[in-house]
Design an enzyme around this catalytic site. Sequence first.
Site, PDB file in Angstrom:
ATOM      1  N   SER A   1     109.851  -1.508 130.891  1.00  0.00           N
ATOM      2  CA  SER A   1     110.883  -0.819 131.684  1.00  0.00           C
ATOM      3  C   SER A   1     111.974  -0.336 130.749  1.00  0.00           C
ATOM      4  CB  SER A   1     111.503  -1.777 132.695  1.00  0.00           C
ATOM      5  OG  SER A   1     112.436  -2.629 132.059  1.00  0.00           O
ATOM      6  N   ASP A   2     112.718   0.684 131.172  1.00  0.00           N
ATOM      7  CA  ASP A   2     113.935   0.971 130.437  1.00  0.00           C
ATOM      8  C   ASP A   2     114.896  -0.184 130.733  1.00  0.00           C
ATOM      9  OD1 ASP A   2     115.930   2.006 128.907  1.00  0.00           O
ATOM     10  OD2 ASP A   2     115.785   4.042 129.696  1.00  0.00           O
ATOM     11  N   TRP A   3     115.891  -0.313 129.900  1.00  0.00           N
ATOM     12  CA  TRP A   3     116.774  -1.491 129.964  1.00  0.00           C
ATOM     13  C   TRP A   3     117.639  -1.480 131.236  1.00  0.00           C
ATOM     14  CZ3 TRP A   3     113.452  -1.500 126.466  1.00  0.00           C
ATOM     15  CH2 TRP A   3     113.382  -2.433 125.435  1.00  0.00           C
ATOM     16  N   GLY A   4     117.189  -2.212 132.238  1.00  0.00           N
ATOM     17  CA  GLY A   4     117.909  -2.208 133.503  1.00  0.00           C
ATOM     18  C   GLY A   4     117.313  -1.235 134.495  1.00  0.00           C
TER      19      GLY A   4
END
Length: 711
Positions: free
Chosen positions: A243-246
């Site tokens: 995932s992208d961060w968050g």
Amino acid sequence: MEQLEEILKEQDRKERAKEILGKLTLEEKIGMIHGAQLFQTAGVERLGILPLKMSDGPMGVRQEFAGDSWKAVGHSDDYVTYLPCNSALAATWNRQLAYQMGSVLGEEARGRGKDVILAPGVNLKRSPLCGRNFEYFSEDPYLTKEMAVPYIQGVQVWDVAACVKHFAANNQETQRLWVDVEIEEQVLREVYLPVFYEAVMRGGSYTIMGAYNKVKGEHCCQSEFLLNQILRKEWGYDGVVISDWGGVHDTVEAANSQLDIEMSVTNDFDQYFMAEPLKEKILSGEIDEAVVDEKVIRILMLMMRLHMMDGKRKSGAYNTPEHRQVALEVARESIVLLKNKRKLLPLDPEKLKRVLVIGENAEQIHSNGGGSAEIKALYEISPLMGLKSHLGGNVLVDYVQGYCRDEEMEQGEQKENWQENSLENGGGQTKALTADREENKVFELEEKRQKLRQQAVGLAGEYDTVIYIGGLNHEQDCEGRDRADMRLPYEQDRLIGELLDIREDMIVVLTGGSAVEMGSWIERADTLVWGWYGGMEGGNALAEVLIGKVNPSGRLPESFYRTHLDCSAHALGEFAKQTSVKYTEGRYVGYRYLDAYGIEPQFCFGYGIGYSEFVWRNGRLDRERGMVFCLIKNIGEMDGSEVIQVYRKKLGDAAKNYKELIGFDKVFLLAGEEKEVFLGVCWEEGYEYFLGKSVEECQLVDENRDWIEKR
Ligand code: BGC
């Protein structure tokens, strides 16, 4: 044969992964599928499973952070080679350099002990205003994939995984966490997805990163449509999705999607959606443990592909002289000469006596800005340093600033811990040139700029040669923000205009990650050079181009519009909207729109000149062999390279009445040399084919026609 071997190896890996899986507890499995630190997952020590260590890209390996805070560790062991940005790489139109640059990144990542390098960013430059454009290659899917594929292969040679990002349609920063991209599915499949397909299936990228935004109402990092349907089912991808961060927002959706690893920016690692909350749902029977098993198998297979478990892993290195040489080569080939009307360039160092350099970008350090792409560069040669060191002391080179930045950030240094706060306000905003500021601050700034301008204009007449070096910096080209328009910041238009009033021979050099407006002064400028963020050797490369040690061979990988309103994302579609953004321009992305609608850009896609002239003849299409041929001759006095470009246009299809790039090659020719060039193209019935030096400067080719000489 090789393929068969690879299939057998893969089967082997899968069997072994299943075996290991059988020995893992639920806690251990959960530990492997989410961040246990900001850039790494948990390993399983008792079974010799290492944590997976990641780092940003794409311009180098990012500095070390404490595992649980965004504080830089600050030791001296994480300086690295600072590579040119991806837009610069794309401007080289040189696939070999893409491979070499990827290979530098891979070797450095490995040298720094990383397993996954979070690069390359392959989103298309849908609008010139997107703040992360500098991290991306081009507005064109074909050029992007042709550069991204060798880049990825170069990275992975070093037993390090590339991570292609951001899947998909992450084309604006404004409200990037929440904005829903409304796009016709066919357009998504034809324009935006092929780059990702090629990157993972042809390039073989071992990992891919989901985007922050939504597509069809689903967050990309947990999307049934993008991850389950397209990536896994249709493409058959069995690499790891990060995932992208968050970018994850829901435990059930994330678990049931084909996301494998959840990462975020906060340090409450156990509370990540795919950590404790997932464990609880598995224990209560709401989620089947099998979905976690699938993820763990893919992660284990990745570790085997990287030789993390068999002791056969390659070792890397960072900051080697060879790496710096690649950084220099890419920077050299990326610089685009856009105007040289009176042939003022190249400058002759023998004749230069007094040179005045004006503009902050002459001595700006860019490496430490831009967002997650920031680099702790071993060094960065500024244009001013490059010029001075190439002119060698016998020429007087004076510098004045000419304009100043907004002082929010000193010398490009980004605010500490910005990433920790990066999920606030939807993750991104649009930033106008004059941001809200107290009135007295605005006044102070204006006064300061006026003084700097007067100083520069006052001095410009006193030197033999005046070089302006301005453009954008990472206040504009930056993650988490989009530009409000394409104007040059810090009142540079006014400064350039006033300088040209007294020095029409001023050499204008602009650097940045995306096009800027030039309308108010471009007609009066004889000479214009475009540089990008050229990496640690950027200043040397620029100096070499200016004094003719290097014959410029960069070509624009994007349209330089006159204003952003000429870009289809703005003219036909929407951009930087808050909740949803309609891609009503459909397929008309970038130059396709300009071509179909007859709109003139300032400089078109594919354009760039050099110090030599090239003539072409006998352009011809061989349908049977699927090839385009031509003879090309360097009629100038300098050795140099030309980029041959092939476009096609569909006949009788109103929805596709534009040219699109389908082939290119960069050809090096000695002065006076002529070569026959042939390019493989995917020939199909029902298209016209064009050959030339840019999307505008190209000519029809077919079997029955031999061109007459073409300049
Ligand atoms: C960016 C990613 C990056 C990640 C980790 C996010 O803010 O969108 O591109 O890889 O942070 O730093």
